[in-house]
Design a protein around this motif. Structure first.
Motif, PDB file in Angstrom:
ATOM      1  N   LEU A   1       1.156  16.493   7.636  1.00 58.44           N
ATOM      2  CA  LEU A   1       1.649  17.806   6.985  1.00 58.44           C
ATOM      3  C   LEU A   1       2.419  17.451   6.044  1.00 58.44           C
ATOM      4  O   LEU A   1       2.379  18.528   5.256  1.00 58.44           O
ATOM      5  N   ALA A   2       3.200  16.751   5.858  1.00 62.10           N
ATOM      6  CA  ALA A   2       3.831  16.438   4.556  1.00 62.10           C
ATOM      7  C   ALA A   2       2.936  16.308   3.330  1.00 62.10           C
ATOM      8  O   ALA A   2       3.105  17.006   2.184  1.00 62.10           O
ATOM      9  N   GLN A   3       2.092  15.590   3.585  1.00 61.22           N
ATOM     10  CA  GLN A   3       1.079  15.388   2.466  1.00 61.22           C
ATOM     11  C   GLN A   3       0.085  16.693   2.108  1.00 61.22           C
ATOM     12  O   GLN A   3       0.106  16.937   0.740  1.00 61.22           O
ATOM     13  N   GLN A   4      -0.191  17.297   3.142  1.00 65.81           N
ATOM     14  CA  GLN A   4      -0.971  18.780   2.922  1.00 65.81           C
ATOM     15  C   GLN A   4       0.114  19.702   2.360  1.00 65.81           C
ATOM     16  O   GLN A   4      -0.363  20.363   1.398  1.00 65.81           O
ATOM     17  N   THR A   5       1.337  19.723   2.683  1.00 67.25           N
ATOM     18  CA  THR A   5       2.291  20.688   2.097  1.00 67.25           C
ATOM     19  C   THR A   5       2.317  20.374   0.639  1.00 67.25           C
ATOM     20  O   THR A   5       2.266  21.250  -0.350  1.00 67.25           O
TER      21      THR A   5
ATOM     22  N   GLN B   1      -6.699  22.752   8.426  1.00 68.97           N
ATOM     23  CA  GLN B   1      -5.356  22.507   7.609  1.00 68.97           C
ATOM     24  C   GLN B   1      -4.221  23.077   8.525  1.00 68.97           C
ATOM     25  O   GLN B   1      -4.192  23.981   9.152  1.00 68.97           O
ATOM     26  N   ILE B   2      -3.406  22.025   8.594  1.00 68.58           N
ATOM     27  CA  ILE B   2      -1.841  22.534   9.425  1.00 68.58           C
ATOM     28  C   ILE B   2      -0.802  22.938   8.468  1.00 68.58           C
ATOM     29  O   ILE B   2      -0.074  23.872   9.066  1.00 68.58           O
ATOM     30  N   ALA B   3      -0.741  22.687   7.213  1.00 69.31           N
ATOM     31  CA  ALA B   3       0.271  23.219   6.308  1.00 69.31           C
ATOM     32  C   ALA B   3       0.181  24.695   6.288  1.00 69.31           C
ATOM     33  O   ALA B   3      -1.015  25.188   5.792  1.00 69.31           O
ATOM     34  N   PHE B   4       1.226  25.311   6.324  1.00 72.10           N
ATOM     35  CA  PHE B   4       1.260  26.751   6.385  1.00 72.10           C
ATOM     36  C   PHE B   4       0.214  27.523   7.194  1.00 72.10           C
ATOM     37  O   PHE B   4      -0.555  28.660   6.792  1.00 72.10           O
ATOM     38  N   ASN B   5      -0.076  26.894   8.402  1.00 65.96           N
ATOM     39  CA  ASN B   5      -1.080  27.467   9.334  1.00 65.96           C
ATOM     40  C   ASN B   5      -0.714  27.273  10.696  1.00 65.96           C
ATOM     41  O   ASN B   5       0.027  26.152  10.968  1.00 65.96           O
ATOM     42  N   CYS B   6      -1.453  27.963  11.614  1.00 66.38           N
ATOM     43  CA  CYS B   6      -1.349  27.592  12.875  1.00 66.38           C
ATOM     44  C   CYS B   6      -2.312  27.340  13.783  1.00 66.38           C
ATOM     45  O   CYS B   6      -3.442  28.243  13.422  1.00 66.38           O
ATOM     46  N   ILE B   7      -2.727  26.431  14.494  1.00 66.31           N
ATOM     47  CA  ILE B   7      -3.874  26.067  15.002  1.00 66.31           C
ATOM     48  C   ILE B   7      -3.808  26.070  16.628  1.00 66.31           C
ATOM     49  O   ILE B   7      -3.130  25.377  17.128  1.00 66.31           O
ATOM     50  N   PRO B   8      -4.689  27.081  17.221  1.00 63.35           N
ATOM     51  CA  PRO B   8      -4.740  27.159  18.731  1.00 63.35           C
ATOM     52  C   PRO B   8      -5.703  26.153  19.333  1.00 63.35           C
ATOM     53  O   PRO B   8      -6.521  26.619  20.076  1.00 63.35           O
ATOM     54  N   HIS B   9      -5.504  24.871  19.160  1.00 62.99           N
ATOM     55  CA  HIS B   9      -6.337  23.917  19.479  1.00 62.99           C
ATOM     56  C   HIS B   9      -5.805  22.412  19.755  1.00 62.99           C
ATOM     57  O   HIS B   9      -5.516  21.986  18.620  1.00 62.99           O
ATOM     58  N   ILE B  10      -5.258  22.094  21.016  1.00 63.02           N
ATOM     59  CA  ILE B  10      -4.610  20.698  20.921  1.00 63.02           C
ATOM     60  C   ILE B  10      -5.334  20.101  22.239  1.00 63.02           C
ATOM     61  O   ILE B  10      -5.333  20.481  23.285  1.00 63.02           O
ATOM     62  N   GLY B  11      -5.852  19.008  21.961  1.00 62.05           N
ATOM     63  CA  GLY B  11      -6.732  18.166  23.088  1.00 62.05           C
ATOM     64  C   GLY B  11      -8.116  18.866  22.740  1.00 62.05           C
ATOM     65  O   GLY B  11      -8.337  19.949  22.180  1.00 62.05           O
ATOM     66  N   VAL B  12      -9.287  18.376  23.643  1.00 62.67           N
ATOM     67  CA  VAL B  12     -10.495  18.622  23.394  1.00 62.67           C
ATOM     68  C   VAL B  12     -10.581  20.068  24.502  1.00 62.67           C
ATOM     69  O   VAL B  12      -9.788  20.124  25.250  1.00 62.67           O
ATOM     70  N   PHE B  13     -11.629  20.749  24.117  1.00 65.31           N
ATOM     71  CA  PHE B  13     -11.844  21.863  24.954  1.00 65.31           C
ATOM     72  C   PHE B  13     -12.498  21.498  26.149  1.00 65.31           C
ATOM     73  O   PHE B  13     -13.359  20.359  26.446  1.00 65.31           O
ATOM     74  N   VAL B  14     -12.317  22.155  27.429  1.00 61.00           N
ATOM     75  CA  VAL B  14     -12.838  21.805  28.576  1.00 61.00           C
ATOM     76  C   VAL B  14     -13.644  23.123  28.969  1.00 61.00           C
ATOM     77  O   VAL B  14     -13.585  23.938  28.365  1.00 61.00           O
ATOM     78  N   ASP B  15     -14.283  22.905  30.015  1.00 56.21           N
ATOM     79  CA  ASP B  15     -15.323  23.704  30.655  1.00 56.21           C
ATOM     80  C   ASP B  15     -14.922  25.447  30.452  1.00 56.21           C
ATOM     81  O   ASP B  15     -15.792  26.226  30.239  1.00 56.21           O
ATOM     82  N   ASN B  16     -13.777  25.616  30.817  1.00 56.66           N
ATOM     83  CA  ASN B  16     -13.372  26.950  31.009  1.00 56.66           C
ATOM     84  C   ASN B  16     -12.912  27.809  29.772  1.00 56.66           C
ATOM     85  O   ASN B  16     -12.407  28.943  29.895  1.00 56.66           O
ATOM     86  N   GLY B  17     -13.078  27.065  28.812  1.00 53.75           N
ATOM     87  CA  GLY B  17     -12.469  27.511  27.512  1.00 53.75           C
ATOM     88  C   GLY B  17     -11.265  27.187  26.995  1.00 53.75           C
ATOM     89  O   GLY B  17     -10.763  27.420  25.860  1.00 53.75           O
TER      90      GLY B  17
END
Lengths: 349, 349
Positions: free
Chosen positions: A173-177, A194-210
């Protein structure tokens, strides 16, 4: 399993990581009876020194032979290392307090937030799991409300800081910023996007139910710690460009009607929770304010008229401290007390 | 009110702001029939030049006399300026398309997202309101699902970029970020608290029920645009350290059961919406990817088993473009078409 002693041999697996370092600091702060510290890490960190109890302890490479004479082994080095080395620690006679996801949903392993289910510690068979960072704060806020008004459903969206993904994620995060502010190309190693100045709806792997693993964990771990499978949980877990401190937007439905003021009173009396909630003074919890704090902070408590018995609130806690290191040390403190209390009862009987 | 013409005299109030600049670009891109551009702003920006239709137009100071001969007046300069100057524009014979909160909930004023309720434009009496940035994307995603399966409740948590609070807020995020990375003191002018590397659950003033104005707006404007007061909405609005693009975590309950695949099909066929949803390839919408895009992007579509008919999804749109400037221009395009169609009908009759 754990013998009563004046001091304990304490191993910290992942001693040079974000959680490991915080954990050693908390052992010192709280005067945990450390007789000997055994800091363990990967080869890369071998030879580093860690100060504790007035001595410098040398970081050693983690092997299956690392746990001789160890009483308590704190693990915070990821699930694959826990799968590999926790059994060795238990075999050597240590109690393992594991911060990884490896054993959290194992029915034989207590998953513990001491303010909520300290009693579960007693039934351990060598391993006690620490919940994911986002869940410790959540159950601290939910459990007292559940006790008073029976929560039927939780809809939670998390704003998780990068420290939840470890030291490299913080650096990223520091480096990208810095790169973005200097119009340089980005490096992506830990986060998929990119995580700097962004929000990512994805933590951990995806499982079967989405859903993601983190989202299903939030549902399953919450029910396990609160010991009530009837609670429905809908979770969305999002990484945000914050270094430390997880925030959570929580909407709950209760069996019994509770007012916002009643929730404030319930949470004000709850252990490990601070109500920080005064809209007239722009007071509500913020990630930057909870860093280094033990408590989980709750604000923006308001009735939600969109459903019969609805409450919305905003909950923030230090994911590295209460979400990991502090909670692990508290489990160990309870373990020692439990042991002492049990032995007192036996000798008293 | 609006006479049929080959070209129109178009005023832009707030022409040097983030939305104003984007709006002029969109007029050019879409070949809007601008005969004359009248860029208006505060004294500070007087004399600046704005290029459009091959000419440079000089920014003039906004006064009540600014609207002589103006056909269409776009307002994006805050509610207090709209309260003061929109009536003057209407009095001078212009149609005002207002991006402020001033008239949004006025029953006489249509609040329009053309893909959802273009028909409401026809009943205007001089003013047409543009919804807040977070709501345009939300109703674009919700309305098609509502038509197919009747939405009974929406629980939404927003991740709103600082551009929603204007140019100074953008500068503040950049400045605070640089200051923090250089261990310098922070300046706070626009946001009440540090926004760099932090999330703030407070947009707009607090109202009596403990919600913020933005949160009540999300509920009220959604119902007004979708023309259904039976939809319950629980909103939590949060500022995040993102420059541009609003993300929203949305959980809905429907009267009729719909599967995640059905929702994907419904939204794929919906105007102004792009389904961007493939967990197996780590594909979901991100704020950084939607900047400059016309559509609202929806991903993370999944069934929510915590309630009978539940769907969770993640919705992202460019708050400056579709959330403001583009939607305003589309309203104007509809207005012109509406007028032309009406006059054709009359002359044809």
């Amino acid at each position: 399993m754990l013998k009563k002693k004046n001091t304990y041999v304490v191993a910290v697996v992942g001693a040079t990581g974000t959680v490991g370092k915080e954990l050693v600091e908390i052992l010192k702060e709280r005067g945990f009876p450390v007789g000997e510290l055994v800091p363990l890490a990967s080869e890369r960190s071998e030879g580093e020194k860690i100060a504790c109890m007035g001595r410098n302890w040398t970081v050693k490479r983690l092997t299956k032979e690392s746990f001789r004479n160890v009483d308590i082994a704190f693990f915070s080095a990821g699930a694959s290392r826990s799968f590999e080395f926790v059994p060795a620690a238990v075999e050597a006679g240590a109690v393992a307090i594991d911060n990884s996801s490896a054993f959290r949903m194992d029915p034989k392993v207590p998953l513990v937030v001491p303010e909520v289910n300290a009693h579960a510690i007693a039934r351990h068979t060598g391993i006690i799991a620490n919940p994911s960072g986002a869940i410790v704060g959540l159950v601290l806020g939910m459990n007292p409300i559940h006790a008073a008004a029976r929560i039927t459903r939780i809809v939670v969206t998390t704003f998780q800081s990068v420290s939840g993904a470890g030291r490299n994620a913080i650096h990223e995060l520091a480096q990208q910023t810095v790169s973005l502010l200097n119009f340089r190309d980005l490096e992506k190693n830990v986060h998929l996007h990119q995580i700097a100045f962004n929000c990512i709806p994805h933590i951990g792997v995806f499982v079967d139910n989405g859903s993601t693993r983190e989202e299903t964990n939030i549902a399953n771990e919450t029910r396990k710690i609160m010991e009530d499978d009837s609670i429905s949980v809908a979770a969305t877990a999002v990484s945000v460009p914050v270094f430390r401190g997880h925030s959570e937007s929580v909407n709950i439905e209760t069996g019994k009607k509770v007012s916002a003021n009643e929730v404030r009173a319930i949470l004000s009396a709850a252990p490990g929770v601070v109500v920080y909630d005064d809209p007239s003074k722009n007071i509500y919890p913020l990630a930057i304010d909870v860093v280094g704090k033990d408590a989980t902070y709750v604000g923006r408590i308001r009735e939600d008229g969109s459903v019969a018995n609805g409450i919305s609130l905003w909950l923030v806690s230090d994911n590295i401290r209460k979400g990991a290191a502090l909670n692990m040390v508290q489990i160990a403190e309870n373990l020692i007390q439990e042991k002492r209390a049990a032995e007192t009862r036996i000798s008293g009987g």
